[in-house]
Design a protein around this motif. Structure first.
Motif, short mmCIF file in Angstrom:
data_model
loop_
_atom_site.label_atom_id
_atom_site.label_comp_id
_atom_site.label_asym_id
_atom_site.label_seq_id
_atom_site.Cartn_x
_atom_site.Cartn_y
_atom_site.Cartn_z
N GLY A 156 0.80 -1.21 0.00
CA GLY A 156 0.00 0.00 0.00
C GLY A 156 0.84 1.27 0.00
N GLY A 157 0.18 2.38 0.31
CA GLY A 157 0.87 3.66 0.41
C GLY A 157 1.47 4.17 -0.87
N ALA A 158 0.97 3.70 -2.03
CA ALA A 158 1.55 4.10 -3.32
C ALA A 158 1.18 5.53 -3.66
N CYS A 159 2.03 6.16 -4.47
CA CYS A 159 1.78 7.53 -4.92
C CYS A 159 0.52 7.57 -5.80
N PRO A 165 -2.85 1.50 -6.00
CA PRO A 165 -2.47 1.98 -4.67
C PRO A 165 -2.37 0.87 -3.63
N LEU A 166 -2.89 -0.32 -3.97
CA LEU A 166 -2.90 -1.45 -3.04
C LEU A 166 -1.81 -2.47 -3.35
N SER A 167 -0.90 -2.14 -4.22
CA SER A 167 0.12 -3.10 -4.66
C SER A 167 0.99 -3.56 -3.49
N MET A 187 -11.26 -3.68 -0.10
CA MET A 187 -11.96 -2.92 0.93
C MET A 187 -11.02 -2.01 1.73
N LEU A 188 -9.71 -2.17 1.53
CA LEU A 188 -8.73 -1.30 2.20
C LEU A 188 -8.30 -0.13 1.31
N LYS A 189 -8.96 0.03 0.18
CA LYS A 189 -8.54 1.05 -0.79
C LYS A 189 -8.51 2.45 -0.19
N ASP A 190 -9.48 2.77 0.65
CA ASP A 190 -9.56 4.11 1.22
C ASP A 190 -8.70 4.29 2.47
#
Length: 381
Positions: A156-159, A165-167, A187-190
């Motif tokens: 996570g934490g991608a630019c 963004p969840l890679s 479901m963790l996208k946000d």
């Protein structure tokens, strides 16, 4: 003649060596960092040190606190709190300077620094040995990072400009290679950043919990797959939940109430294939809750680190007081310690907190590896 004999006997008594139970009792009051040199006095002293640590005053996990300037060259200081002696210790050592960036930590035993070209991480008990490798392929600003066995997981934490963004990428310490894995659950996208998630390593897996909801997923570096979700919020009044591994169990610390009005802080442990077995470990005493709040009484979140049976909890907004809890032997022993690292200067800096099992062998090895390494007692002002 008799007078000379008496004087000689008195001098002999004064010079009589300390040994046995008396020596072990004396050594039980000596800080761990000083026991290293004490163990080198003689073979009998070495045995007395070992016996004292085993029978009278056992070694306890250390709280490791780093502070770092938010501007280049990112000057960093390191301190440790030893619950065994109740001492704060300043560690005079600097992390690698070739690729220094913001110092971060997602869970108790790993610290890391990430730049566009390099990734530096340390799971050394005192954070003295650092590994510097090429950065992950996906550029991230605020990922979660955990070491699970021989794997270092970066998720996570991608630019914003990255496709996913969840890679998730895993660095294999055995072959020195990165590999892409199944992305974090949708479901963790946000909330796919370290500020919104809590991380624990337990049973060969990485667990990731959403702090606000308690929904938790697990990641297995071997199968490179995710499982879950699991609901780790037994009390629906919890507004902030943080997970860790302590006492041989996956635990959760939940803050009940609201950021403006905390009612209590509870701790649970989980077991079972789907973490369905829940047991209350303990509840923080009211006086400790007041210390956790600090002067503002506003607690949007808490930080939890743990090792062995020791759990340390503090309020990142007001870190002046650290609450500690020993959950060993089926009991919950609460206490608190003033954070000697906090002052007017460090309040403006980045603070990274971890926890480590620090043994005599770790201190001895560290001193042999680095002649410039120094430990100094930190006195409360």
């Amino acid at each position: 003649m008799a007078k000379d004999r008496k004087v000689h006997e008195e001098e002999t008594q004064e010079e009589a060596p300390i040994y046995g139970d008396i020596l072990e009792t004396v050594l039980s009051h000596v800080p761990l960092i000083d026991l290293v040199s004490a163990s080198q006095v003689s073979r009998s002293w070495s045995g007395a040190v070992s016996s004292s640590l085993r029978h009278l005053k056992r070694i306890k996990p250390w709280l490791i606190v780093h502070t770092q300037s938010t501007r280049p060259p990112y000057a960093t200081t390191a301190h440790a709190y030893d619950p065994r002696s109740g001492d704060w210790i300043q560690i005079h050592h600097q992390p690698p300077t070739d690729h220094v960036s913001a110092l971060r930590s997602s869970h108790s035993t790993l610290s890391y620094m990430l730049s566009p070209s390099k990734f530096a991480f340390s799971s050394d008990p005192l954070r003295l040995t650092w590994h510097v490798v090429d950065a992950p392929l996906v550029w991230r600003t605020d990922p979660i990072v955990a070491e699970v066995g021989d794997s270092v997981v970066v998720a996570g934490g991608a630019c914003d400009y990255e496709d996913d963004p969840l890679s998730v990428e895993v660095y294999d310490r055995r072959n020195g290679e990165w590999s892409a894995c199944q992305s974090m659950p949708a479901m963790l996208k946000d909330s796919a950043a370290s500020t919104s998630l809590s991380v624990a390593v337990h049973g060969g897996k990485m667990y990731v919990a959403e702090k606000c909801s308690g929904l938790t997923h697990s990641f297995d570096p071997n199968s490179k797959a995710w499982r879950g979700p699991y609901d780790l919020r037994p009390d629906q009044g919890v507004f902030c939940l943080v997970i860790e591994s302590a006492g041989g169990n996956l635990i959760a610390v939940g803050v009940v109430g609201s950021p403006e009005s905390i009612k209590t802080v509870k701790m649970w442990k989980f077991s079972g294939e789907s973490l369905e077995d829940v047991e209350v470990v303990g509840e923080m005493p009211e006086e400790m809750v007041e210390k956790l709040k600090g002067e503002s009484s506003y607690v949007p979140s808490v930080n939890v680190v743990a090792r062995g049976s020791f759990v340390f909890i503090h309020n990142p907004s007001e870190p002046e007081e650290v609450i500690q809890c020993d959950i060993g032997n089926g009991r919950c022993r609460w206490g608190s310690v003033r954070n000697a690292v906090v002052n007017d200067t460090t309040r403006m800096q980045r603070m990274v907190v971890g926890c480590s099992d620090v043994a005599m062998v770790d201190l001895r090895k560290a001193m042999l590896m680095d002649d410039s390494l120094r430990f100094a007692a930190k006195h409360l002002e």
